[in-house]
Design an enzyme around this catalytic site. Structure first.
Site, short mmCIF file in Angstrom:
data_model
loop_
_atom_site.label_atom_id
_atom_site.label_comp_id
_atom_site.label_asym_id
_atom_site.label_seq_id
_atom_site.Cartn_x
_atom_site.Cartn_y
_atom_site.Cartn_z
N GLY A 46 60.92 24.85 65.01
CA GLY A 46 62.32 24.97 64.61
C GLY A 46 63.05 25.82 65.63
N GLN A 51 69.63 31.23 69.09
CA GLN A 51 68.47 31.64 69.89
C GLN A 51 68.65 31.24 71.36
OE1 GLN A 51 65.69 29.92 66.69
NE2 GLN A 51 64.46 31.56 67.55
N CYS A 94 58.36 33.65 65.05
CA CYS A 94 59.71 33.32 65.53
C CYS A 94 59.70 33.32 67.05
CB CYS A 94 60.72 34.35 65.01
SG CYS A 94 62.41 34.02 65.52
N LEU A 95 60.32 32.33 67.65
CA LEU A 95 60.36 32.26 69.11
C LEU A 95 61.19 33.39 69.71
CD1 LEU A 95 60.72 28.39 69.42
CD2 LEU A 95 58.66 29.79 69.67
N HIS A 136 64.35 29.93 57.23
CA HIS A 136 64.18 30.81 58.41
C HIS A 136 65.29 30.56 59.43
CE1 HIS A 136 61.66 32.82 61.64
NE2 HIS A 136 62.50 32.12 62.36
N GLU A 137 65.56 29.27 59.69
CA GLU A 137 66.59 28.93 60.69
C GLU A 137 67.99 29.27 60.20
OE1 GLU A 137 63.47 27.93 62.93
OE2 GLU A 137 65.51 28.49 63.46
N HIS A 140 68.87 32.73 60.78
CA HIS A 140 69.35 32.97 62.14
C HIS A 140 70.86 32.77 62.24
CE1 HIS A 140 65.85 33.78 64.63
NE2 HIS A 140 65.21 32.72 64.20
O1 K2U Z 1 63.14 30.38 64.59
C1 K2U Z 1 62.19 30.05 65.28
O2 K2U Z 1 61.81 30.67 66.27
C2 K2U Z 1 61.46 28.86 64.86
C3 K2U Z 1 60.14 29.15 64.24
C4 K2U Z 1 60.07 28.22 63.09
C5 K2U Z 1 59.29 28.69 61.93
C6 K2U Z 1 59.27 30.02 61.57
C7 K2U Z 1 58.56 30.39 60.45
C8 K2U Z 1 57.88 29.45 59.72
C9 K2U Z 1 57.92 28.15 60.09
C10 K2U Z 1 58.63 27.77 61.19
C11 K2U Z 1 59.13 28.96 65.35
O3 K2U Z 1 58.83 27.63 65.49
S1 K2U Z 1 57.77 29.98 65.11
C12 K2U Z 1 56.45 29.20 65.73
C13 K2U Z 1 55.71 28.44 64.70
C14 K2U Z 1 54.96 27.40 65.13
C15 K2U Z 1 54.22 26.68 64.23
C16 K2U Z 1 54.23 27.00 62.88
C17 K2U Z 1 54.97 28.05 62.44
C18 K2U Z 1 55.74 28.79 63.36
ZN ZN Z 2 63.16 32.36 64.29
#
Ligand code: K2U
Ligand code: ZN
Length: 181
Positions: A46, A51, A94-95, A136-137, A140
């Site tokens: 996501g 971001q 979170c990225l 989560h998104e 943000h």
């Molecule tokens: O906001 C972001 O950086 C996106 C997250 C999405 C996410 C966060 C928490 C739970 C689920 C999704 C990033 O993709 S975090 C990396 C990731 C990769 C695989 C599974 C879960 C999180």
């Molecule tokens: Zn995030």
């Protein structure tokens, strides 16, 4: 399409509230395309526009497993219409907070309304990983990062860990540039 840099904590832009888009036009679709390419390269499942430093209510997502074909999803002006009383805990990352993971409790199911890649109005229920990721998104878009739900000490340790990791990556990039010269 382009892979763009992802902002990391404690960048103050990540605390800013994003603004609705007026319509899903070619510029917004180009942003969505860049976001999706950047998310795949990270890799992540996501990404919110903030971001990438763009304060617009735009999210991209792909929850397909590695053994499945890509299933990109695009959200403009997402809203949560209903949330279940039932909650669920998930170890989130979170990225924008690389290499930090912690358990976060959220509504198990949410009813969402949004505009898709073509500007169509969609209303649907999300559960499981979809519910976790969209909440989560959407946090943000309100300037909230998942470590904001942690204790003060856990949050400050997470920020210090990210700052150290970014500094180490920048040093490694610099030394590889010098070596290549
Ligand atoms: O906001 C972001 O950086 C996106 C997250 C999405 C996410 C966060 C928490 C739970 C689920 C999704 C990033 O993709 S975090 C990396 C990731 C990769 C695989 C599974 C879960 C999180
Ligand atoms: Zn995030």
């Amino acid at each position: 399409m382009a892979i763009r840099p992802i902002l990391t904590v404690p960048n103050p832009i990540l605390k800013e509230k994003s603004l609705p888009v007026e319509r899903v036009d070619d510029d917004i679709r180009a942003l969505m395309d860049d976001m999706l390419e950047t998310m795949y390269a990270a890799p992540g499942i996501g990404l919110a526009a903030v971001q990438l430093g763009v304060l617009r209510n735009v999210i991209v997502m792909d929850l397909a497993r590695e053994d499945e074909p890509p299933a990109p999803r695009f959200f403009a002006n997402p809203e949560i219409l209903e949330s279940s009383a039932e909650v669920a805990s998930f170890e989130e990352g979170c990225l924008s907070v690389p290499d930090v993971w912690d358990d976060i409790e959220r509504a198990a199911r949410v009813k969402i309304r949004y505009l898709d890649y073509h500007g169509n109005l969609i209303e649907e229920w999300a559960d499981g990983l979809y519910a976790v990721c969209i909440q989560h998104e959407m946090d943000h878009l309100e300037g909230v990062v998942f470590i904001d739900y942690l204790t003060r000490i856990k949050r400050s340790r997470a920020v210090e860990k990210v700052k150290k990791g970014v500094a180490e990556r920048n040093r490694a990039k610099k030394s590889s540039r010098v070596a290549a010269e």
